[in-house]
Write a protein that holds these residues in place. Structure first.
Motif, PDB file in Angstrom:
ATOM      1  N   VAL A  26      11.776  24.949  18.765  1.00 41.04           N
ATOM      2  CA  VAL A  26      10.535  24.544  19.416  1.00 41.04           C
ATOM      3  C   VAL A  26      10.817  23.271  20.206  1.00 41.04           C
ATOM      4  CG1 VAL A  26       8.157  23.784  19.058  1.00 41.04           C
ATOM      5  CG2 VAL A  26       9.123  25.585  17.611  1.00 41.04           C
ATOM      6  N   PRO A  27      10.479  23.257  21.504  1.00 39.57           N
ATOM      7  CA  PRO A  27      10.701  22.046  22.292  1.00 39.57           C
ATOM      8  C   PRO A  27       9.945  20.856  21.709  1.00 39.57           C
ATOM      9  CG  PRO A  27      10.258  23.906  23.730  1.00 39.57           C
ATOM     10  CD  PRO A  27       9.977  24.363  22.318  1.00 39.57           C
ATOM     11  N   PRO A  28      10.505  19.673  21.816  1.00 44.47           N
ATOM     12  CA  PRO A  28       9.818  18.473  21.325  1.00 44.47           C
ATOM     13  C   PRO A  28       8.444  18.311  21.982  1.00 44.47           C
ATOM     14  CG  PRO A  28      12.104  17.987  21.804  1.00 44.47           C
ATOM     15  CD  PRO A  28      11.845  19.364  22.333  1.00 44.47           C
ATOM     16  N   PRO A  29       7.523  17.609  21.324  1.00 43.86           N
ATOM     17  CA  PRO A  29       6.155  17.474  21.831  1.00 43.86           C
ATOM     18  C   PRO A  29       6.039  16.969  23.266  1.00 43.86           C
ATOM     19  CG  PRO A  29       6.277  16.667  19.582  1.00 43.86           C
ATOM     20  CD  PRO A  29       7.692  16.974  20.017  1.00 43.86           C
ATOM     21  N   ALA A  30       6.876  16.033  23.682  1.00 42.24           N
ATOM     22  CA  ALA A  30       6.782  15.519  25.060  1.00 42.24           C
ATOM     23  C   ALA A  30       6.964  16.636  26.079  1.00 42.24           C
ATOM     24  CB  ALA A  30       7.822  14.422  25.286  1.00 42.24           C
ATOM     25  N   TYR A  31       7.859  17.553  25.813  1.00 42.37           N
ATOM     26  CA  TYR A  31       8.093  18.665  26.725  1.00 42.37           C
ATOM     27  C   TYR A  31       6.858  19.562  26.789  1.00 42.37           C
ATOM     28  CZ  TYR A  31      12.937  17.238  26.756  1.00 42.37           C
ATOM     29  OH  TYR A  31      14.088  16.505  26.914  1.00 42.37           O
ATOM     30  N   GLN A  32       6.234  19.764  25.643  1.00 38.66           N
ATOM     31  CA  GLN A  32       5.037  20.597  25.594  1.00 38.66           C
ATOM     32  C   GLN A  32       3.891  19.937  26.359  1.00 38.66           C
ATOM     33  OE1 GLN A  32       4.267  21.972  21.525  1.00 38.66           O
ATOM     34  NE2 GLN A  32       6.416  21.564  21.065  1.00 38.66           N
ATOM     35  N   LEU A  33       3.689  18.638  26.164  1.00 40.66           N
ATOM     36  CA  LEU A  33       2.600  17.922  26.824  1.00 40.66           C
ATOM     37  C   LEU A  33       2.780  17.820  28.331  1.00 40.66           C
ATOM     38  CD1 LEU A  33       2.081  15.054  24.231  1.00 40.66           C
ATOM     39  CD2 LEU A  33       0.533  16.969  24.696  1.00 40.66           C
ATOM     40  N   ILE A  34       3.997  17.667  28.776  1.00 41.35           N
ATOM     41  CA  ILE A  34       4.265  17.510  30.209  1.00 41.35           C
ATOM     42  C   ILE A  34       4.295  18.858  30.919  1.00 41.35           C
ATOM     43  CG2 ILE A  34       6.040  16.788  31.863  1.00 41.35           C
ATOM     44  CD1 ILE A  34       6.594  14.449  29.813  1.00 41.35           C
ATOM     45  N   ALA A  35       4.831  19.877  30.267  1.00 42.65           N
ATOM     46  CA  ALA A  35       4.972  21.185  30.909  1.00 42.65           C
ATOM     47  C   ALA A  35       3.629  21.857  31.162  1.00 42.65           C
ATOM     48  CB  ALA A  35       5.859  22.085  30.049  1.00 42.65           C
ATOM     49  N   LEU A  36       2.731  21.781  30.206  1.00 42.15           N
ATOM     50  CA  LEU A  36       1.463  22.506  30.291  1.00 42.15           C
ATOM     51  C   LEU A  36       0.667  22.196  31.560  1.00 42.15           C
ATOM     52  CD1 LEU A  36      -0.513  24.482  28.930  1.00 42.15           C
ATOM     53  CD2 LEU A  36      -1.497  22.504  27.756  1.00 42.15           C
ATOM     54  N   PRO A  37       0.386  20.929  31.892  1.00 43.87           N
ATOM     55  CA  PRO A  37      -0.399  20.657  33.100  1.00 43.87           C
ATOM     56  C   PRO A  37       0.297  21.117  34.389  1.00 43.87           C
ATOM     57  CG  PRO A  37      -0.239  18.681  31.751  1.00 43.87           C
ATOM     58  CD  PRO A  37       0.661  19.701  31.144  1.00 43.87           C
ATOM     59  N   ALA A  38       1.616  21.189  34.363  1.00 42.00           N
ATOM     60  CA  ALA A  38       2.367  21.626  35.553  1.00 42.00           C
ATOM     61  C   ALA A  38       2.433  23.147  35.652  1.00 42.00           C
ATOM     62  CB  ALA A  38       3.768  21.033  35.531  1.00 42.00           C
ATOM     63  N   GLY A  39       2.009  23.837  34.594  1.00 43.62           N
ATOM     64  CA  GLY A  39       2.075  25.290  34.602  1.00 43.62           C
ATOM     65  C   GLY A  39       3.460  25.836  34.325  1.00 43.62           C
ATOM     66  N   VAL A  40       4.270  25.042  33.651  1.00 43.30           N
ATOM     67  CA  VAL A  40       5.651  25.420  33.334  1.00 43.30           C
ATOM     68  C   VAL A  40       5.748  25.620  31.821  1.00 43.30           C
ATOM     69  CG1 VAL A  40       8.055  24.621  33.357  1.00 43.30           C
ATOM     70  CG2 VAL A  40       6.541  24.080  35.280  1.00 43.30           C
ATOM     71  N   PRO A  41       6.333  26.715  31.361  1.00 41.08           N
ATOM     72  CA  PRO A  41       6.528  26.855  29.914  1.00 41.08           C
ATOM     73  C   PRO A  41       7.405  25.718  29.379  1.00 41.08           C
ATOM     74  CG  PRO A  41       6.895  28.955  31.022  1.00 41.08           C
ATOM     75  CD  PRO A  41       6.788  27.902  32.099  1.00 41.08           C
ATOM     76  N   SER A  42       7.015  25.162  28.244  1.00 38.71           N
ATOM     77  CA  SER A  42       7.783  24.043  27.692  1.00 38.71           C
ATOM     78  C   SER A  42       9.215  24.455  27.384  1.00 38.71           C
ATOM     79  CB  SER A  42       7.099  23.488  26.437  1.00 38.71           C
ATOM     80  OG  SER A  42       6.997  24.471  25.429  1.00 38.71           O
ATOM     81  N   GLU A  43       9.425  25.725  27.051  1.00 31.65           N
ATOM     82  CA  GLU A  43      10.778  26.213  26.774  1.00 31.65           C
ATOM     83  C   GLU A  43      11.649  26.146  28.030  1.00 31.65           C
ATOM     84  OE1 GLU A  43       7.823  28.056  24.069  1.00 31.65           O
ATOM     85  OE2 GLU A  43       7.977  27.943  26.233  1.00 31.65           O
ATOM     86  N   VAL A  44      11.043  26.381  29.182  1.00 33.63           N
ATOM     87  CA  VAL A  44      11.766  26.309  30.457  1.00 33.63           C
ATOM     88  C   VAL A  44      12.134  24.854  30.755  1.00 33.63           C
ATOM     89  CG1 VAL A  44      11.539  26.603  32.973  1.00 33.63           C
ATOM     90  CG2 VAL A  44      10.811  28.435  31.407  1.00 33.63           C
ATOM     91  N   LEU A  45      11.170  23.958  30.631  1.00 30.45           N
ATOM     92  CA  LEU A  45      11.423  22.545  30.904  1.00 30.45           C
ATOM     93  C   LEU A  45      12.507  22.002  29.969  1.00 30.45           C
ATOM     94  CD1 LEU A  45      10.680  20.011  32.514  1.00 30.45           C
ATOM     95  CD2 LEU A  45       8.851  19.593  30.837  1.00 30.45           C
ATOM     96  N   TYR A  46      12.411  22.343  28.691  1.00 31.76           N
ATOM     97  CA  TYR A  46      13.395  21.873  27.715  1.00 31.76           C
ATOM     98  C   TYR A  46      14.775  22.456  28.011  1.00 31.76           C
ATOM     99  CZ  TYR A  46      15.361  20.671  23.128  1.00 31.76           C
ATOM    100  OH  TYR A  46      16.132  20.162  22.122  1.00 31.76           O
ATOM    101  N   SER A  47      14.834  23.715  28.390  1.00 30.96           N
ATOM    102  CA  SER A  47      16.120  24.356  28.690  1.00 30.96           C
ATOM    103  C   SER A  47      16.772  23.748  29.924  1.00 30.96           C
ATOM    104  CB  SER A  47      15.929  25.863  28.856  1.00 30.96           C
ATOM    105  OG  SER A  47      15.518  26.432  27.631  1.00 30.96           O
ATOM    106  N   VAL A  48      15.972  23.371  30.918  1.00 33.19           N
ATOM    107  CA  VAL A  48      16.522  22.679  32.092  1.00 33.19           C
ATOM    108  C   VAL A  48      17.112  21.339  31.654  1.00 33.19           C
ATOM    109  CG1 VAL A  48      15.908  21.467  34.238  1.00 33.19           C
ATOM    110  CG2 VAL A  48      15.173  23.825  33.878  1.00 33.19           C
ATOM    111  N   ALA A  49      16.389  20.609  30.821  1.00 37.15           N
ATOM    112  CA  ALA A  49      16.905  19.314  30.347  1.00 37.15           C
ATOM    113  C   ALA A  49      18.185  19.487  29.537  1.00 37.15           C
ATOM    114  CB  ALA A  49      15.839  18.588  29.526  1.00 37.15           C
ATOM    115  N   LEU A  50      18.249  20.537  28.726  1.00 39.97           N
ATOM    116  CA  LEU A  50      19.485  20.803  27.982  1.00 39.97           C
ATOM    117  C   LEU A  50      20.645  21.070  28.939  1.00 39.97           C
ATOM    118  CD1 LEU A  50      18.149  23.106  25.127  1.00 39.97           C
ATOM    119  CD2 LEU A  50      19.161  20.829  24.836  1.00 39.97           C
ATOM    120  N   GLN A  51      20.381  21.860  29.965  1.00 44.05           N
ATOM    121  CA  GLN A  51      21.423  22.182  30.943  1.00 44.05           C
ATOM    122  C   GLN A  51      21.837  20.946  31.736  1.00 44.05           C
ATOM    123  OE1 GLN A  51      23.295  24.779  31.443  1.00 44.05           O
ATOM    124  NE2 GLN A  51      24.267  23.929  33.254  1.00 44.05           N
ATOM    125  N   GLU A  52      20.870  20.165  32.143  1.00 44.32           N
ATOM    126  CA  GLU A  52      21.139  19.041  33.042  1.00 44.32           C
ATOM    127  C   GLU A  52      21.721  17.815  32.351  1.00 44.32           C
ATOM    128  OE1 GLU A  52      21.098  18.970  36.241  1.00 44.32           O
ATOM    129  OE2 GLU A  52      20.042  20.818  36.728  1.00 44.32           O
TER     130      GLU A  52
END
Length: 185
Positions: A26-52
């Motif tokens: 489960v992505p950490p809470p910050a990823y969930q809080l930031i992703a939702l308003p942008a319309g991005v799944p938190s799993e996607v945002l977290y996976s990009v951060a893992l890759q980057e």
């Protein structure tokens, strides 16, 4: 009409709940809080951060906020202050278009206007917010989230974007617990 909309929302909510229930991570809470308003799944945002900006810490791959990429070479710093000093030097020596910053490794040349100063790119929350905005922009151009992630990394596409999509899909598969590699060569 309204009943079909409600049904669609409930169905997608149930599918999301089922996916999260079986999620490998489960992505950490910050990823969930930031992703939702942008319309991005938190799993996607977290996976990009893992890759980057992912680095091994106590045997686990985690995103590292004070990461720079300067002309293709990655650097990780112990503190935001140290990373900021190095960032300012890197911009002067390599040029802003050759410097990526923070959790999402946003390029200062292309996206520096999204920050009040280059070092704001080292603020984990601001960097994730900018990363989510860029991902949403890329998704709006069509395709799935893996395609959008490839464009996030390399808008021009080509083999660099294809390599990125494959690497990103591995992280996303790990985070969601769903094998996404079969549909995304």
């Amino acid at each position: 009409m309204a009943a079909s909309v409600v049904r669609a929302v409930l169905t997608s909510g149930l599918l999301l709940s089922a996916a999260l229930a079986s999620a490998a991570e489960v992505p950490p809470p910050a990823y969930q809080l930031i992703a939702l308003p942008a319309g991005v799944p938190s799993e996607v945002l977290y996976s990009v951060a893992l890759q980057e900006s992912g680095t091994r810490l106590r045997g686990q791959l985690v995103p590292w906020p004070w990461t720079l990429n300067v002309a293709g070479a990655g650097y990780r710093f112990a503190t935001r202050n140290d990373a900021c000093k190095a960032l300012m030097i890197a911009i002067q020596t390599a040029g802003p278009s050759r410097v990526d910053v923070g959790l999402g490794q946003t390029n200062i040349g292309a996206n520096g206007h999204r920050y009040s100063s280059p070092c704001e790119g080292l603020d984990p929350y601001k960097n994730l917010s900018v990363t989510a905005q860029i991902l949403a922009e890329q998704k709006s151009k069509g395709g799935d989230w893996i395609t959008a992630a490839g464009r996030y990394h390399r808008p021009a596409g080509g083999e660099p974007a294809a390599r990125y999509r494959r690497a990103f899909a591995k992280h996303l598969s790990r985070v969601t617990g769903i094998n996404l590699m079969a549909n995304n060569p």
